[in-house]
Enzyme design. Sequence first.
Site, PDB file in Angstrom:
ATOM      1  N   ARG A 146      -1.269  -0.191  10.796  1.00 34.17           N
ATOM      2  CA  ARG A 146      -0.911   0.750  11.853  1.00 34.17           C
ATOM      3  C   ARG A 146      -1.406   0.156  13.164  1.00 34.17           C
ATOM      4  O   ARG A 146      -2.432  -0.526  13.198  1.00 34.17           O
ATOM      5  CB  ARG A 146      -1.573   2.106  11.619  1.00 34.17           C
ATOM      6  CG  ARG A 146      -1.190   2.790  10.310  1.00 34.17           C
ATOM      7  CD  ARG A 146      -1.966   4.087  10.123  1.00 34.17           C
ATOM      8  NE  ARG A 146      -1.594   4.765   8.886  1.00 34.17           N
ATOM      9  CZ  ARG A 146      -2.195   4.591   7.719  1.00 34.17           C
ATOM     10  NH1 ARG A 146      -3.230   3.746   7.636  1.00 34.17           N
ATOM     11  NH2 ARG A 146      -1.804   5.257   6.643  1.00 34.17           N
ATOM     12  N   LYS A 170      -6.831   5.820   7.875  1.00 37.84           N
ATOM     13  CA  LYS A 170      -6.891   7.278   7.991  1.00 37.84           C
ATOM     14  C   LYS A 170      -7.934   7.838   7.032  1.00 37.84           C
ATOM     15  O   LYS A 170      -8.097   7.355   5.919  1.00 37.84           O
ATOM     16  CB  LYS A 170      -5.519   7.887   7.691  1.00 37.84           C
ATOM     17  CG  LYS A 170      -4.502   7.661   8.804  1.00 37.84           C
ATOM     18  CD  LYS A 170      -3.231   8.424   8.538  1.00 37.84           C
ATOM     19  CE  LYS A 170      -2.259   8.289   9.701  1.00 37.84           C
ATOM     20  NZ  LYS A 170      -1.012   9.051   9.482  1.00 37.84           N
ATOM     21  N   HIS A 243       5.327   0.090  15.281  1.00 33.97           N
ATOM     22  CA  HIS A 243       5.659   0.788  14.037  1.00 33.97           C
ATOM     23  C   HIS A 243       6.861   0.137  13.351  1.00 33.97           C
ATOM     24  O   HIS A 243       6.937   0.094  12.118  1.00 33.97           O
ATOM     25  CB  HIS A 243       5.942   2.262  14.311  1.00 33.97           C
ATOM     26  CG  HIS A 243       5.660   3.137  13.127  1.00 33.97           C
ATOM     27  ND1 HIS A 243       4.404   3.207  12.528  1.00 33.97           N
ATOM     28  CD2 HIS A 243       6.451   3.968  12.420  1.00 33.97           C
ATOM     29  CE1 HIS A 243       4.452   4.051  11.515  1.00 33.97           C
ATOM     30  NE2 HIS A 243       5.685   4.513  11.421  1.00 33.97           N
ATOM     31  N   ARG A 246       5.575  -2.660  11.389  1.00 35.91           N
ATOM     32  CA  ARG A 246       4.963  -2.171  10.147  1.00 35.91           C
ATOM     33  C   ARG A 246       6.056  -1.914   9.106  1.00 35.91           C
ATOM     34  O   ARG A 246       5.927  -2.298   7.940  1.00 35.91           O
ATOM     35  CB  ARG A 246       4.163  -0.910  10.430  1.00 35.91           C
ATOM     36  CG  ARG A 246       3.541  -0.222   9.205  1.00 35.91           C
ATOM     37  CD  ARG A 246       2.606   0.872   9.700  1.00 35.91           C
ATOM     38  NE  ARG A 246       2.284   1.892   8.708  1.00 35.91           N
ATOM     39  CZ  ARG A 246       1.287   1.799   7.828  1.00 35.91           C
ATOM     40  NH1 ARG A 246       0.541   0.720   7.790  1.00 35.91           N
ATOM     41  NH2 ARG A 246       1.036   2.794   6.993  1.00 35.91           N
ATOM     42  N   HIS A 269      -1.447   4.100   2.373  1.00 40.03           N
ATOM     43  CA  HIS A 269      -0.879   5.425   2.127  1.00 40.03           C
ATOM     44  C   HIS A 269      -1.686   6.133   1.057  1.00 40.03           C
ATOM     45  O   HIS A 269      -1.935   5.568  -0.010  1.00 40.03           O
ATOM     46  CB  HIS A 269       0.572   5.327   1.657  1.00 40.03           C
ATOM     47  CG  HIS A 269       1.531   4.925   2.733  1.00 40.03           C
ATOM     48  ND1 HIS A 269       2.783   4.409   2.470  1.00 40.03           N
ATOM     49  CD2 HIS A 269       1.424   4.974   4.086  1.00 40.03           C
ATOM     50  CE1 HIS A 269       3.403   4.145   3.613  1.00 40.03           C
ATOM     51  NE2 HIS A 269       2.601   4.481   4.602  1.00 40.03           N
ATOM     52  N   TYR A 278      10.741   3.692   1.386  1.00 40.60           N
ATOM     53  CA  TYR A 278      11.295   2.339   1.366  1.00 40.60           C
ATOM     54  C   TYR A 278      12.104   2.055   0.103  1.00 40.60           C
ATOM     55  O   TYR A 278      12.507   0.916  -0.120  1.00 40.60           O
ATOM     56  CB  TYR A 278      10.160   1.315   1.468  1.00 40.60           C
ATOM     57  CG  TYR A 278       9.366   1.415   2.741  1.00 40.60           C
ATOM     58  CD1 TYR A 278       9.878   0.980   3.953  1.00 40.60           C
ATOM     59  CD2 TYR A 278       8.084   1.974   2.736  1.00 40.60           C
ATOM     60  CE1 TYR A 278       9.147   1.084   5.127  1.00 40.60           C
ATOM     61  CE2 TYR A 278       7.344   2.083   3.903  1.00 40.60           C
ATOM     62  CZ  TYR A 278       7.886   1.639   5.092  1.00 40.60           C
ATOM     63  OH  TYR A 278       7.154   1.751   6.246  1.00 40.60           O
TER      64      TYR A 278
END
Length: 299
Positions: A146, A170, A243, A246, A269, A278
């Site tokens: 990110r 995150k 992004h 990415r 994730h 994807y």
Amino acid sequence: MSSQVDIFIEMMAAERGASRNTLAAYLRDLKDFEIFMLRRSRNIESADSKNIQDYFAQLKIKGRKPATHARKLSVLKGFYQFLYAERQRDEDPSDKIDGPRMGRSLPKYLSVNEVELLLEAAREQSGNSGVRLVALLEVIYATGLRVSELVSLPLAAISSDRKMLLVRGKGNKERMVPLTAPAIQAMADYLKLRSNFLRKGDPSLYLFPSRAKEGHLTRASFALLLKDLAIHAGIEPSRVSPHVLRHSFASHMLANGADLRTLQKLLGHEDISTTQIYTHILEDRLRDLVLRSHPLSEI
């Protein structure tokens, strides 16, 4: 703002490790709903299901997109679930409110050739900034980080053999991501001149330091660098962003044989369902495999 909103935001930061950008977005959405409630002479804590439904009906009239509706509803649900869990309310008024139907949105990404054009254009940039830009581009394309993770990397994130990065993503979760040979070389070239980006008397601990108040290269600055680079590479600037790079990393990895679980770990994730956006790449790959390999495919 309501004191309960402040407490909720503090909880999101302390217990869930939400980023500053996430917290700011939550505050904006909660403030918007609080203003809606105050115009009806009620505070945000006392909202009922009808208030929430009326709020989203108003958003629809204003032409807000389903994605905006879904995001704001997610924020309100989190807030009222928090109040219910903390016994500040006897029920959750958002519990039975469904979000809008979302169409399948495929991630935008560049072709391998377009990424190569960007890299070639970056290598043509002169001076220290050009060397740094090559390093940034090689690293984000090699790892799929990110943009917030990339620009705020500490210098200590590089492993002793310079082949891996320790990334804090995150929720403050850490993951190791490998660097490609071109990225390793680009980083080696950049580290030789990194000191040129330091503020005087400031031994910054960031990998990509800058004179910005954050102490490191900002997301906005990197995004602008990419737009300018796209022009030099002959690519429409609106198609290029951190992004998008990415997404390009993820799409190209799957197209070349990576599996979803591996990609999930690399991208950081938490849920595999996020990585499944994807799957269209996997479907294309399988279709091509059948067309190439099936004995009746040419009949």
